[in-house]
Design a protein around this motif. Structure first.
Motif, short mmCIF file in Angstrom:
data_model
loop_
_atom_site.label_atom_id
_atom_site.label_comp_id
_atom_site.label_asym_id
_atom_site.label_seq_id
_atom_site.Cartn_x
_atom_site.Cartn_y
_atom_site.Cartn_z
N PRO A 6 0.80 -1.25 0.06
CA PRO A 6 0.09 0.02 -0.01
C PRO A 6 0.71 1.09 0.11
O PRO A 6 0.35 2.36 -0.16
N TYR A 7 1.94 1.14 0.25
CA TYR A 7 3.00 2.48 0.39
C TYR A 7 3.48 2.85 -1.05
O TYR A 7 3.56 4.09 -1.04
N LEU A 8 3.12 2.31 -2.08
CA LEU A 8 3.67 2.70 -3.59
C LEU A 8 2.63 3.54 -3.97
O LEU A 8 3.09 4.55 -4.40
N PRO A 9 1.22 3.63 -3.87
CA PRO A 9 0.44 4.77 -4.21
C PRO A 9 0.77 5.87 -3.38
O PRO A 9 0.66 6.88 -3.85
N LEU A 10 1.06 5.79 -2.18
CA LEU A 10 1.43 7.03 -1.29
C LEU A 10 2.50 7.54 -1.81
O LEU A 10 2.70 8.76 -1.76
#
Length: 509
Positions: free
Chosen positions: A448-452
């Motif tokens: 989930p960190y990549l979209p952030l």
């Protein structure tokens, strides 16, 4: 009409990976599917009379049909105990109390920002990398908090802000299993290694530090590797930044600096307190009979709670001094909020515990492990090629399933027993998995960190897309694979234990 440019081969590959990954069910549903699959497999294996001979004691192991009347009764009556007796569950939740307070009070974020602020200009990039690697102990704090801070810091040095974003992200995730401070990643990995090893050896226990020697050395080694990629590839490729700064460049306030100082002093004093009971030969945290710090000592038995205290104290002190913790209600809220983040993990563990129990009851685990080990021996698949193959397998699966605990819960019951039958200690197999899970982290779209990270990037460049980030992160993933593997090969050839009570090979009986 303007012709739409066709995406490159690599971007098309990433799109396929993303589509496949998005089609996978939630990890909780995935475990339910696996539970059903094991029950069905046990039915057919039991009907077929599938067996295997345990090479350790010559005992014949027979598959058990769990859909029989006796199996159904066991499934219904032991479901609660499977979950409540899952040993690492309590350990993970207790550690989270300390880590959660340190994160929610702002201590982790302040420590990261201050470490970068006070570093000399020439050491700024290595300092960011080191904070990223060590910041893994804070769980989500590293890949969430550090990249935007690193972006504004590197701009002071004249670099493109993307340099800070991708470098910090690669350090926090590509070196995820490297650290000098034991934390959540050790606890989560051990949570599934121990039950998997007990399929072959019911007396196996393991410990939180069984990979510590290797991961501590990897911390320093990978710092230089990530710095090299940044200077030789990332900085030249990204060039100079032509836009305007959009991220706040405010240093820590005086109150925050004061709070951080007292928090650091408090953790040092707490560590000294424990050392008083550990260092003397007659210390109460040593083994009362042998004087050992490691072997069956109160220190090793209480290491999880000690680490919890060492996180809890500075978090509490920082909150009180900085003002983020003003009342008992704030205190309760921070602890509750941190534990609330573990809700999905607790549900995941319930179904994972059932899956592991079914796998153990059915005897499919040891049968698959024995037959797999026999096959590997027949084709002479052992040693370094076997290790690299398993690392690549874990890295490939990481492109489809982001959760480290979910992947290891699936792989551990098969590969830990299989490697044990080939003579390798569970600690070593766990390390191989952690390496595979780490090097591919920066480029997996399942985290989930990549979209952030993309949202942070678009503050500097509205046109930045996933391909922009992946193309900048891919060199780190490739080089980290070779770096992790090279360190592992050297370690293996030297025959050094990978951690405390973590040998490479099982002791000869």
């Amino acid at each position: 009409m303007e012709k739409k440019e066709r995406p490159g081969l690599f971007n098309r590959f990433l799109n396929v990976i993303e589509r496949l990954g998005n089609r996978l069910p939630d990890p909780i549903v995935l475990f339910i599917i696996l539970m059903v699959a094991i029950l069905v497999a046990s039915f057919f294996a039991g009907i077929a009379g599938l067996t295997a001979v345990n090479p350790a004691d010559g005992e014949t192991i027979t598959a058990v049909n769990l859909l029989s009347s006796a199996g159904m009764v066991r499934i219904l009556t032991e479901a609660i105990s499977n979950f409540s007796a899952f040993p690492p569950l309590g350990m993970v939740l207790v550690v989270m109390i300390g880590i959660g307070l340190a994160e929610k009070s702002g201590y982790f974020e302040a420590a990261m920002r201050r470490a970068i602020e006070v570093s000399p200009k020439k050491l700024m990039l290595p300092a960011i990398i080191l904070v990223g690697i060590i910041g893994n102990v804070a769980g989500d704090a590293g890949p969430i908090i550090l990249p935007p801070i690193a972006a504004m810091v590197v701009m002071r040095l004249g670099y493109h802000p993307f340099v800070g974003l991708v470098m910090a992200y690669a350090a926090a995730l590509g070196a995820f299993s490297a650290n000098v401070i034991p934390g959540m990643s050790e606890a989560l990995a051990m949570a599934f290694t121990v039950p998997a090893a007990q399929i072959i050896n019911p007396d196996y226990t393991g410990n939180l530090l069984m990979n510590y020697y290797f991961t501590a050395v990897a911390t320093v080694f990978l710092l230089f590797i990530i710095y090299y990629v940044t200077k030789k590839i990332t900085v030249p490729r990204l060039g100079t930044y032509q836009g305007q700064e959009t991220v706040s460049n405010e240093p820590l306030e005086r109150k925050e600096v004061k709070a951080l100082r007292w928090a650091n002093i408090s953790v040092i004093l707490a560590a000294i307190f424990f050392m008083i009971f550990l260092v003397p030969e007659n210390g109460i945290l040593r083994n009362p009979e042998t004087g050992s710090i490691v072997q069956e000592s109160p220190f090793m038995d209480s290491i999880v709670f000690i680490l919890t205290i060492l996180f809890f104290i500075p978090g509490l002190v920082y909150g009180l001094v900085s003002g983020t913790l003003r009342s008992t209600k704030d205190f309760g809220r921070m602890l509750s909020d941190s534990m609330a983040t573990m809700g999905s993990y607790i549900v995941l563990v319930f179904f994972a515990a059932q899956m592991l129990a079914y796998f153990s009851w059915s005897n499919l685990g040891p049968i698959i492990a024995i037959k797999g080990a026999n096959l590997l021996e027949a084709v002479d698949a052992s040693g370094i090629p076997l290790f690299i193959g398993f690392i690549l397998l874990a890295g490939l699966i990481n492109m489809l399933i982001g959760s480290a605990s979910a992947k290891w819960a699936i792989l551990a019951p098969v590969f830990v027993p299989m490697f044990m039958l080939l003579g390798y200690d569970p600690a070593f197999t766990q390390l191989l998995y952690r390496i595979g899970d780490s090097f591919s982290n920066p480029i997996t779209p399942m985290l989930p960190y990549l979209p952030l990270l993309l949202a942070f990037a678009q503050k500097y460049d509205k046109n930045a897309g996933l391909g922009t980030l992946i193309s900048a992160l891919l060199p780190y993933a490739i080089v980290l694979f070779f770096a992790w593997s090279a360190l592992l090969i050297v370690w293996y050839l030297l025959g050094i234990p990978v951690g405390i009570d973590g040998p490479i090979h099982l002791p000869e009986s």
